[in-house]
Write a protein that holds these residues in place. Sequence first.
Motif, PDB file in Angstrom:
ATOM      1  N   GLY A  81      47.355   4.596   7.101  1.00 20.24           N
ATOM      2  CA  GLY A  81      46.835   5.330   8.245  1.00 20.24           C
ATOM      3  C   GLY A  81      45.546   6.052   7.875  1.00 20.24           C
ATOM      4  O   GLY A  81      45.214   6.207   6.690  1.00 20.24           O
ATOM      5  N   ALA A  82      44.812   6.484   8.894  1.00 17.87           N
ATOM      6  CA  ALA A  82      43.606   7.266   8.639  1.00 17.87           C
ATOM      7  C   ALA A  82      43.973   8.597   7.985  1.00 17.87           C
ATOM      8  O   ALA A  82      43.185   9.178   7.243  1.00 17.87           O
ATOM      9  N   ASP A  83      45.179   9.074   8.235  1.00 15.58           N
ATOM     10  CA  ASP A  83      45.616  10.340   7.634  1.00 15.58           C
ATOM     11  C   ASP A  83      45.567  10.288   6.106  1.00 15.58           C
ATOM     12  O   ASP A  83      45.175  11.251   5.455  1.00 15.58           O
ATOM     13  N   TYR A 108      40.829  17.756  15.268  1.00 11.82           N
ATOM     14  CA  TYR A 108      42.061  17.170  14.734  1.00 11.82           C
ATOM     15  C   TYR A 108      42.634  18.049  13.613  1.00 11.82           C
ATOM     16  O   TYR A 108      41.891  18.505  12.741  1.00 11.82           O
ATOM     17  N   TYR A 111      42.804  17.559   8.955  1.00 12.77           N
ATOM     18  CA  TYR A 111      41.816  17.880   7.910  1.00 12.77           C
ATOM     19  C   TYR A 111      42.242  19.169   7.205  1.00 12.77           C
ATOM     20  O   TYR A 111      42.266  19.259   5.976  1.00 12.77           O
ATOM     21  N   CYS A 155      34.739  14.657  13.960  1.00 14.33           N
ATOM     22  CA  CYS A 155      35.629  13.744  14.667  1.00 14.33           C
ATOM     23  C   CYS A 155      34.943  13.276  15.946  1.00 14.33           C
ATOM     24  O   CYS A 155      34.553  14.090  16.783  1.00 14.33           O
ATOM     25  N   ASN A 159      39.047  14.589  18.917  1.00 16.40           N
ATOM     26  CA  ASN A 159      40.382  14.860  19.409  1.00 16.40           C
ATOM     27  C   ASN A 159      40.599  16.359  19.287  1.00 16.40           C
ATOM     28  O   ASN A 159      40.545  16.874  18.165  1.00 16.40           O
ATOM     29  N   ASP A 186      35.129  10.658  11.704  1.00 16.35           N
ATOM     30  CA  ASP A 186      36.465  10.133  12.022  1.00 16.35           C
ATOM     31  C   ASP A 186      36.364   9.368  13.344  1.00 16.35           C
ATOM     32  O   ASP A 186      36.256   9.964  14.415  1.00 16.35           O
ATOM     33  N   ALA A 188      38.640   7.403  14.877  1.00 16.17           N
ATOM     34  CA  ALA A 188      39.971   6.908  15.247  1.00 16.17           C
ATOM     35  C   ALA A 188      39.992   6.277  16.645  1.00 16.17           C
ATOM     36  O   ALA A 188      40.800   5.395  16.925  1.00 16.17           O
ATOM     37  N   TYR A 189      39.092   6.742  17.517  1.00 13.44           N
ATOM     38  CA  TYR A 189      39.100   6.277  18.923  1.00 13.44           C
ATOM     39  C   TYR A 189      37.874   5.455  19.282  1.00 13.44           C
ATOM     40  O   TYR A 189      37.576   5.266  20.455  1.00 13.44           O
ATOM     41  N   THR A 213      41.364   3.562  12.249  1.00 10.18           N
ATOM     42  CA  THR A 213      42.814   3.347  12.274  1.00 10.18           C
ATOM     43  C   THR A 213      43.192   2.196  13.192  1.00 10.18           C
ATOM     44  O   THR A 213      42.444   1.860  14.111  1.00 10.18           O
ATOM     45  N   SER A 215      46.088   2.638  14.700  1.00 10.90           N
ATOM     46  CA  SER A 215      47.152   3.332  15.444  1.00 10.90           C
ATOM     47  C   SER A 215      46.863   3.520  16.927  1.00 10.90           C
ATOM     48  O   SER A 215      47.784   3.747  17.709  1.00 10.90           O
ATOM     49  N   LYS A 216      45.613   3.472  17.315  1.00  9.68           N
ATOM     50  CA  LYS A 216      45.286   3.822  18.694  1.00  9.68           C
ATOM     51  C   LYS A 216      44.981   2.556  19.513  1.00  9.68           C
ATOM     52  O   LYS A 216      45.887   1.996  20.081  1.00  9.68           O
ATOM     53  N   ARG A 224      51.284   2.179  10.185  1.00  9.22           N
ATOM     54  CA  ARG A 224      50.530   3.090   9.328  1.00  9.22           C
ATOM     55  C   ARG A 224      49.436   2.335   8.571  1.00  9.22           C
ATOM     56  O   ARG A 224      49.551   2.080   7.362  1.00  9.22           O
ATOM     57  N   CYS A 225      48.404   1.950   9.286  1.00 10.84           N
ATOM     58  CA  CYS A 225      47.303   1.235   8.648  1.00 10.84           C
ATOM     59  C   CYS A 225      45.972   1.805   9.119  1.00 10.84           C
ATOM     60  O   CYS A 225      45.689   1.858  10.320  1.00 10.84           O
TER      61      CYS A 225
END
Length: 356
Positions: A81-83, A108, A111, A155, A159, A186, A188-189, A213, A215-216, A224-225
């Motif tokens: 995951g990006a986490d 987010y 961090y 981000c 988010n 980041d 993610a979106y 990620t 995930s979205k 979890r990638c």
Amino acid sequence: MSSIKHLARETVQALTPYLSARRIGGTGDVWLNANESPDCSEYQLDSSKLNRYPEFQPHSLITAYADYAAVKHSQVLSTRGADESIEILIRTFCEPSADSILICPPTYGMYAISAETCGVAIEEVALADNFDVDYQAVENSVTKVDSQVKLVFLCAPNNPTGNILDRQKLIALLQATKGKALIVADEAYIEFCPKLSQADLIAQYENLVITRTLSKAFALAAIRCGFTLAQESVIEMLSKVIAPYPVPAPVAQIATQALSKDGLAVMFERVKILNNNRQLLQDALQDIDCVTEIFQATGNFLLVRFKDSVKVFAAFAKNGIIMRDFANKPRLKNCIRITIGTEAEMQATLTTLNSL
Ligand SMILES: *Cc1c(COP(=O)(O)O)cnc(C)c1O
């Protein structure tokens, strides 16, 4: 009294863990609290080699992501995951009890959580009044003589506010902070507004890192990638710190299928549908009396301010619609984040709001 609690690191004893949407929970059938996709695809699994450790960075997966992101194979690292990417960046670049990360709240939450668990300090440069990044203040903070900032997390789409980055100001920041700190964007979106990606700047700026990620928009939160994109020098450092077998083989198989030509076509179609549903929601919200502010629409979510969010949140809950409450966060009084779901889920959301 527990006899082991005092054995934990002091920072861990004092830590309030990240309250993920899944941990907060809720009851109902309409899940609009975690920015997940409403649909799920089918995948094939080859279990004939599960007795073997996986490749460190599965070649076909990294190639597929590099092609998709239009960067070189050597500029991609896959993570849990990006986490995990966020945490590995901090563990690689920040000396505990000495260095710090810089964040721009409201943003987010991970961090700060990751920095805390690593014993790394957090510097805050609040987003400007319109919730855009205050680039000058960030630059001042990183370049001041005694600055300990090694990583800046930006981000975009942010988010939960949806704000995006200003490319020219980002470039100026990258130049001003060269050799002092890494700027982490980041994304993610980013699939929901792909033209706004800054990934092409990696070729020129060694201090730019992009986190991504599946995930979205790829609808694969369960596997979890995530991915980190940066120049080879950065990827090499991160590779020293990451676990020896960071990508489970089943994850690599599924992710590679999601990044195939057919898999990407499904993702692009999903993005089209969700962006359309977001527009429907946004248009309808304009005419609803209890809505006072609609934030920027860039990801698969919309942050909305209400006259009385407690009342709104309770009405959603009563109708089995689970949302993410931001009302207690600084500057986000009366705000609720709505994940963009199916058209039916958006209609259910509007029906509840219209009944108030
Ligand atoms: C969801 C999210 C992540 C985490 O993604 P995972 O790959 O699921 O760990 C990272 N950054 C932002 C801004 C997010 O919203």
